[in-house]
Each structure stands twice: as structure tokens, then as C-alpha cells.
Design an enzyme around this catalytic site. Structure first.
Site, PDB file in Angstrom:
ATOM      1  N   HIS A 120      -7.281  -5.796 -10.129  1.00 52.83           N
ATOM      2  CA  HIS A 120      -6.185  -5.253  -9.357  1.00 52.83           C
ATOM      3  C   HIS A 120      -6.641  -4.927  -7.930  1.00 52.83           C
ATOM      4  CE1 HIS A 120      -2.504  -2.311  -9.446  1.00 52.83           C
ATOM      5  NE2 HIS A 120      -2.616  -2.945  -8.320  1.00 52.83           N
TER       6      HIS A 120
ATOM      7  N   HIS B  75      -4.142  -2.975  -1.161  1.00 50.17           N
ATOM      8  CA  HIS B  75      -4.740  -4.243  -1.578  1.00 50.17           C
ATOM      9  C   HIS B  75      -5.580  -4.770  -0.408  1.00 50.17           C
ATOM     10  CE1 HIS B  75      -2.025  -5.375  -5.223  1.00 50.17           C
ATOM     11  NE2 HIS B  75      -2.086  -4.073  -5.086  1.00 50.17           N
TER      12      HIS B  75
ATOM     13  N   TYR C  59     -23.705  17.115   9.708  1.00 49.89           N
ATOM     14  CA  TYR C  59     -22.882  16.110  10.382  1.00 49.89           C
ATOM     15  C   TYR C  59     -21.541  16.740  10.735  1.00 49.89           C
ATOM     16  CZ  TYR C  59     -20.561  11.729  11.450  1.00 49.89           C
ATOM     17  OH  TYR C  59     -19.882  10.722  12.095  1.00 49.89           O
TER      18      TYR C  59
ATOM     19  N   SER D  31       7.681   4.705  -4.676  1.00 54.59           N
ATOM     20  CA  SER D  31       6.715   3.617  -4.867  1.00 54.59           C
ATOM     21  C   SER D  31       6.601   3.245  -6.342  1.00 54.59           C
ATOM     22  CB  SER D  31       5.344   4.080  -4.370  1.00 54.59           C
ATOM     23  OG  SER D  31       4.336   3.224  -4.852  1.00 54.59           O
ATOM     24  N   SER D  32       6.436   1.944  -6.616  1.00 55.19           N
ATOM     25  CA  SER D  32       6.297   1.498  -8.006  1.00 55.19           C
ATOM     26  C   SER D  32       5.013   2.041  -8.636  1.00 55.19           C
ATOM     27  CB  SER D  32       6.325  -0.027  -8.069  1.00 55.19           C
ATOM     28  OG  SER D  32       5.315  -0.567  -7.243  1.00 55.19           O
ATOM     29  N   ASP D  33       4.098   2.524  -7.813  1.00 53.34           N
ATOM     30  CA  ASP D  33       2.846   3.089  -8.321  1.00 53.34           C
ATOM     31  C   ASP D  33       2.905   4.602  -8.507  1.00 53.34           C
ATOM     32  OD1 ASP D  33       1.238   0.612  -8.322  1.00 53.34           O
ATOM     33  OD2 ASP D  33       1.601   0.676  -6.170  1.00 53.34           O
TER      34      ASP D  33
ATOM     35  N   GLY E  75       0.843  -1.179   0.000  1.00 54.86           N
ATOM     36  CA  GLY E  75       0.000   0.000   0.000  1.00 54.86           C
ATOM     37  C   GLY E  75       0.883   1.236   0.000  1.00 54.86           C
ATOM     38  N   ASN E  76       0.336   2.350  -0.460  1.00 52.73           N
ATOM     39  CA  ASN E  76       1.126   3.587  -0.448  1.00 52.73           C
ATOM     40  C   ASN E  76       0.207   4.791  -0.458  1.00 52.73           C
ATOM     41  OD1 ASN E  76       0.620   3.969  -3.496  1.00 52.73           O
ATOM     42  ND2 ASN E  76       1.715   2.022  -3.441  1.00 52.73           N
TER      43      ASN E  76
ATOM     44  N   ASP F  75     -23.757   7.512   2.910  1.00 57.91           N
ATOM     45  CA  ASP F  75     -23.114   8.596   3.654  1.00 57.91           C
ATOM     46  C   ASP F  75     -21.870   9.105   2.919  1.00 57.91           C
ATOM     47  OD1 ASP F  75     -24.835   8.771   5.832  1.00 57.91           O
ATOM     48  OD2 ASP F  75     -23.745   7.291   7.010  1.00 57.91           O
TER      49      ASP F  75
ATOM     50  N   HIS G  45      -3.358   3.915  -2.377  1.00 54.62           N
ATOM     51  CA  HIS G  45      -3.548   2.633  -3.056  1.00 54.62           C
ATOM     52  C   HIS G  45      -3.267   1.534  -2.048  1.00 54.62           C
ATOM     53  CE1 HIS G  45      -3.449  -0.638  -5.826  1.00 54.62           C
ATOM     54  NE2 HIS G  45      -2.156  -0.777  -5.822  1.00 54.62           N
TER      55      HIS G  45
ATOM     56  N   SER H 198       9.460   2.725  -2.194  1.00 53.80           N
ATOM     57  CA  SER H 198       9.027   1.380  -2.571  1.00 53.80           C
ATOM     58  C   SER H 198       9.549   0.303  -1.618  1.00 53.80           C
ATOM     59  CB  SER H 198       9.511   1.075  -3.988  1.00 53.80           C
ATOM     60  OG  SER H 198       9.048  -0.178  -4.410  1.00 53.80           O
ATOM     61  N   GLY H 199       8.652  -0.586  -1.176  1.00 53.54           N
ATOM     62  CA  GLY H 199       9.072  -1.769  -0.430  1.00 53.54           C
ATOM     63  C   GLY H 199       9.642  -1.541   0.951  1.00 53.54           C
TER      64      GLY H 199
END
Lengths: 234, 234, 234, 234
Positions: free
Chosen positions: A174, A100, A232, A77-79, A31-32, A123, A98, A48-49
């Protein structure tokens, strides 16, 4: 000093990244999060990683909207290109996430929009959570992460949705992407999406002909939190 | 001193074993990790039935590739022969893990390969996670744990898979085994497998005709992390 | 002093009760453990409705095998008579546990035996986990908790099972009961049962025609842990 | 001082609100608890959108039974009118809880009553947990939260149920509401409901023709805990 120039978004991105494991949204480094400075036209993103418990603000990589690294010794990050494309095209977002996360990713793998079944969903969104089609072979073999950004942008465009109203989307096969006014808001959206995805999965199991929420209730709940007369929060 | 000779793999094996409960992969003592020293041709493995919170490096049992105990006062894991067979035949692995983690074990009990449904899976494997057939009565009544090792080796061989590319497998009716360059990598693979198993189970529930991931996307994601031009991590 | 006479089983019962929330087997006070002293012919059991974090050994109630309170100022668990019946008829058990753990209770509510699908199950039992029929109206309207004990005993008897080999059972429409040589072993069995119940539920979801484990594998795994030539543990 | 006048219910409401995240019943701020003082004819309720870890007794808003704020600088929960209606019409309740807990909300979204499948359910209710119909467009477009209160009251009335016996209900398409003699009891009911909802969902998955619990067993279990001859607790 160059470094201090970006300290605020490095801090923001680092804190937001650290929320991901706390909210149960990531396994290991899957995730990133990034945070943008519009005036400087750069964003800070997770390296990354690198494990979350080793992250510090100084390790966040500074990147411009064409995905060029501006500052930082670690690989971004690779993304990163996906983030860059979204920041470039969507002027009013402040952060991108991002992950998973388990349930949202399962819906992405199932290649289905998440139906709007209840007020928890309403909501936050007035429509089903869109699942973009899996990318074409051409896009995959081309500049993949760059094209992933366009897959997201085009999916919203084709459906006539506005990125300022719909802040979450699944990329088919994905996983989810979310965004928002700030990195913290984008993380919030990732956690909300995971909860909605879990509940929707259970709803269909309990009643496989469960109907979508009716329009009046969608409208009411969304406006409670987001309309001009929202009531709210503080 | 004999003891110091093996200290490094005892340390490695102990630390890796302690990760199993932290990652939610084991109940009580239902799992074991080993770490190998190729030069000495021995591996260190968890003692049988000892709770994780009582483990120390010194309690790790030293065993050779024919499953003879070389050093250690405690009885080695009941699965030791399976580890020995794998180390003997697969020259390039550094660690092995066996657990009964919930979702991976459920797929093993269901005697099904885990279909490759998404990029989380493709980040780690280009194929469905293989589920080896339940063992024959002859193997079970013979040298069971030794034969379990061959069941794993032969399953990969029959499918034309390479143990350096596919580092996880289910033994039908039993549970998962994973391996890797180090004990830590093997543990990482166990956690990834459990996550993939969970998501695949949900994917089929959400869409019972969900298709497998297409080849272009499998290739892309695997190469991002593992190809000669990989660009994930530092 | 009378009090010290029972201290050892009060201590044993208290510690075992405290394991239930740690293992995720109970919500609020929905579970109880007892520990027996065969020589004194009494057992120590959790007081009714007292939160686990307020338990102390001195609060455990001492009861004889006819369910008479021998010592203690608090009211004993509402399930005390069930424990008493089991201790009276099964000479070789040392502890009993009753919980409403989620997955085991779901199987009880579904009124189904838990099929033996894998080696995790076979490591502990050679048969499906029995689900006793819901009790008759006569038994329910009579001495309910006392009759619950007989429902358990009779279910095993009718199926030709031995309580020293099968240490767990579901009461239909109600929830699981487990027992063992000690209170700690009975708690262990409750956690194992919950894990088996979870995996079996998933197994059927992944493959709705999953076959039961074959006899050779059942025999092998059970004997690894329990036979005269067992080689598990120290 | 005005402030001290309400301190006891502010304290009670604050403590009860803090239980919601501990019991895993809320994500972010998606839940609220109130506590009433009948003599003063006011209740203390959570301020809207304030994170649980920032709550203090002094932040609880004091509101009367017509939903007028009596004291407090923060905006009261957006669900305040629903609480007010229930307090006004149900003389004997002391606390109310609203959450979007995962399993109970899934049943609400599925628009189904939760069938009474076992004794865990019967320990707390003698009937299926009612799911009120989704609200009419007129109610939604009118005074929505006020009408939500009437939807709850009318659902019980139509089914001939008493709010002192049935302390939990689902609002179709929305989520659960629970209540009780005190705020703490209402929170307890929310946790029990979530557990019952989870088990019922699993029960149907394990046996899709699982029958409802028979009357004799419902009666017995409810009376164990609630009848004039109850023998549960101290």
C-alpha cells in the site's frame, strides 16, 4: 455556535493538508491529514476526493474515535477509520498523515523495511522503517480501513516498538502512514520519510552490500535531536 | 455561426491540453488531447506542433470520426487518425490523450506491461497496464496512425479487457495513450499512469522479486473508487 | 555603428542561452550557445563564466571562424574554438549548444552511444546518438577546444553520418554538443537529447535486453517529421 | 556597537544559507553555512533548527575558533564545532557548508569515494571525491562534532590531499561537507558535488565497467579553470 468549537483543529488540519502538495508528496488528491482535539475526543480530517486548492478549514470533517461524523456536510476521507483507530489506541498523537509519495510507496510495494543507512535516518529513528505485512484476505474483505489501523498498531507491537519513538510506517503493498504530536509534525515526518526512502534506494544502487549504520552512530544522532540532553533546535 | 457550434469542445480540449505541461507530462509539443461531442459526431484536437503557451480554444481543429477536418485553419495533430478510430469504435469515451511522458514511455520502449504492485495502481486498474506489441511492418507502412488505433483496440480485445474499465495502454516502442469519460479524465489518467510507471520501476529496483498485488486487495481498492458501493470522493 | 551590425545574432544567442536554465539543462554557467551570421562570417557566443541572469545581448562576444574576437569586451566562452571549427566546416548550421546536462553527460561518461529504443528518438534521429571516443592525449595536450571540434566532425565522418541529419553527439568522458539551423533549434535539440538520454537509461533498467527499434518504425517516424512528405507541425 | 562589527559575515552567511533551498540542496533545516572573518577570528553560522525563510543576518550566531559563542541569542547550529575545527586548522578557507543533499548523501551512506568519470568532475577536482571512513566509536561517544572536523582533516591528510585543491568531502554514513574561499564558493561547491554525485550514479548504471577519466584529460580540464594559465571566466 457548534462550528466555532472545532475551528482550531479544522484550521490545523487544513493548513497541514495544504503542505502536502507544496512538499511534493501527493498527486491530485492522493493523501490526507487529520488533527485531533483530545479533550473533545474528535479529529478534523480532509473531505474525500476534494482537490487541495479547494480546501478550506470549514470543509474539514469532524469525526469521533469510532469514526462517526460529528459535523460536516462533505464525506470524510475514505481512510477515516484508519485515523480513528490510531487516535483511539495511541493517546499521545496529535496528527496523522497518509500519502502515496513516490519513494516511500515503492518500498511499501517492494514489501521491505527501509534499512537505516545513515545519519539522516538516525536523526529521526533508531530502527529500520517498518514495513507491515500486506493485510490478510479476512481483514481486506472485512472492515478494511478499520483493520488497516490495527495492522499498523500490531506491526509496531510485534516488533516491540513504541509509537512515540517510531512515527512512520509502511503498509505492505500500500503506502506510508506517519503521525506525530501535531498535524504539522506528522507532515514533517512524511517528508522526512520520503527523503530517507529516496536516499536508501540510491544507497543500495551505489553499493549493493552497503551495511546498516552502526549502533554508536544511531544512538548519537538520535540523542542529538531527541534525548534528554538534545542540543538541536531552539 | 459555425464557430460557436463547437466552442464547448474546443474549450474543453484547450483546457485539457494546457494541463499537460502543468503536470510535467510533455516536453515542447510532444502530446495532444482531444474532446468529443457525440451528438455532433466530431472532436476537437490540438493543432500539430503548436506550443502549449500559444494554444487558444479557437485553434483547436474540429474533425469527424473518419478523420476529415470539419473546421479549422491549422493542421490537426499528426496523431488525429488514432483519435478518430478510437472515438468511432468506443462509443462511451469523451476524451483521449497521447503523451511521451518519461516513465510510461520507458515501459513502452522496454515492451513490458506495468505489473500491478500496489494499491495506487489498484485504485485505477485491476490488471497490469497492457503494453501492445510493436506494430507490424505492414501496419507501419500502411496508414500508420489509423492502424495505431486498431493496435490499441485489438490489444484490449485479445486480452479480454473493456475500454471502460482499462483507460490506459502503452503502444510498444512508442508511448502511452489514455482515455476517459471526458478530456479532463483522460488527462488525469495520463498523470496517474506516469506515477504508477515511476513507482513500478522503483519497486523492481528495490526488490527484483516483488510479487504482484494479491486479488483480494486489487478487488477491494478498485471497488472503493469504482464499484457500485464506492465510497471515494463526493 | 559597428555594434548594430551584430545585434541580430547577439539577440538570437542571448535568447537561446537564456533557454538553457529554463529547460533545466545547466547548473550555474555550465553551458553555452552561439548563433552565426553566414554573410558576415562571424558568430555571437556567450561570455565565459557569466551567470545566465546577468546576460544581455550586448555582452555576447563576436568571433570569426578562426576564433578571433571581432567585437566584445568580455572573454568569450572557453569552448569558443570548438564552435568556430564546427561553423567553418559545416556550412549549413546556424547555431551550436554545449551543455553538461545530467543524463546526456552520464551517457558520455559511460562512453556509450544512446540506443534508439523508441519513437521519441526516431522522431529526431534514425540512428543511435553517437558517442565519440575520448580524445587522444595528443589532441588534449595540443589545442584542446579546437581539436574537440575535429573529434566531433571526424566521429560523424567515420560513421558515414551527415551533420544535417544527425544534430546531436556526445564527446566521450565529456558531455553533449548539439547544433541546428538556428540557435533556437540547437537548444531544442539539447532538450530532446536530454529527454532521450533519460528514457533510454530507464528503458535498460526496466528491460536489460530491450531491443533497438525496428527499421520500419524508425523510417516512418523520422519521415513524419522530416521527410519530403512530412506532416508534423504547421 | 558590537553588532555592527560582525554585520558583514552575518550578511554573507545569511545570503549563503538562503541559497541552499534555492539550489534544492536541503529539506527543512537540514543544512548550514558559515562565513569567517580571519582578522576577528570568528565566524557567523546558522542558528540551529531555524527554517530558512525565517533567517535574517541578525539571527546568525557569532562563534570563535574554539566554538565559544561570542554574540547571538539563538543556539548555534549543532554542527558548529565541526566548522570551528576546520577554520582553526585550515587558514585559507572563508566559508563552510554542510548539507544532506540527496545524491552526495547516498554516496556517503554507500561509503564510497565518487569516481572521477568526466570533465564536469575534472573542472573542479583532479581526484575522486574522498569518502572518509565512518567515525570510530570512541570519536562518536566523545566530542562528536569536534571529532567530525578531525575526521575530515585526517582523511585529506592520509590521502596527501590539500584542502585548497579539494574543497569537498563525504563523511561515511553521514553526508557531505564543502568549503571554499568564501561562503558563496562553498555553497557553489555543494551544488557542484550534488551534480557530480548524480551523474556518477547514472554513469555506473549505464556502464558498470565505466573507466575513470584519464590523466591527460583531468589535467587539462582542471587547468582550464584553475591553473596559472586558466582561461575560464572573466
Amino acid at each position: 455556535m457548534a462550528q466555532l468549537k472545532y475551528e482550531h483543529i479544522q484550521q490545523e488540519a487544513c493548513e497541514a493538508n495544504l503542505q502536502l502538495p507544496k512538499l511534493g508528496l501527493v498527486l491530485f488528491t492522493f493523501g490526507n491529514v487529520s488533527a485531533v482535539d483530545r479533550a473533545l475526543a474528535v479529529f478534523a480530517i480532509k473531505p474525500s476526493g476534494v482537490p487541495y486548492d479547494e480546501l478550506t478549514p470549514a470543509k474539514m470533517v469532524i469525526v469521533d474515535f469510532d469514526a462517526n461524523v460529528v459535523e460536516g456536510t462533505l464525506r470524510a476521507s475514505s481512510d477515516t477509520k484508519t485515523h480513528a483507530v490510531l487516535y483511539k489506541h495511541w493517546m499521545n498523537i496529535g496528527g496523522i498523515v497518509h500519502t502515496h509519495s513516490t519513494y516511500a510507496t515503492a518500498w511499501a510495494q517492494a514489501q521491505r523495511d527501509i534499512p537505516i543507512f545513515g545519519t539522516t535516518h538516525a536523526d529521526h529513528n533508531t530502527v529500520d522503517i517498518p514495513c507491515a505485512a500486506p493485510m490478510s484476505d479476512e481483514m481486506i474483505q472485512g472492515d478494511y480501513e478499520y483493520e488497516t489501523g490495527f495492522q499498523i498498531i500490531n506491526c509496531l507491537k510485534e516488533r516491540g516498538l513504541n509509537y512515540e519513538e517510531v512515527e512512520m510506517l509502511l503498509v505492505g503493498n500500500h503506502a506510508p502512514f506517519t503521525w506525530g504530536k501535531s498535524a504539522a509534525k506528522a507532515v514533517y515526518n512524511s517528508a522526512v520519510l520520503e527523503s530517507i526512502a529516496h536516499m536508501a534506494c540510491l544507497t543500495e544502487k551505489i553499493n549493493n552490500t552497503a551495511p546498516r549504520l552502526k549502533d554508536s552512530l544511531i544512538k548519537k544522532h538520535f540523542e542529538r535531536k531527541h534525548g534528554s540532553n538534545s542540543y538541536y533546535g531552539q
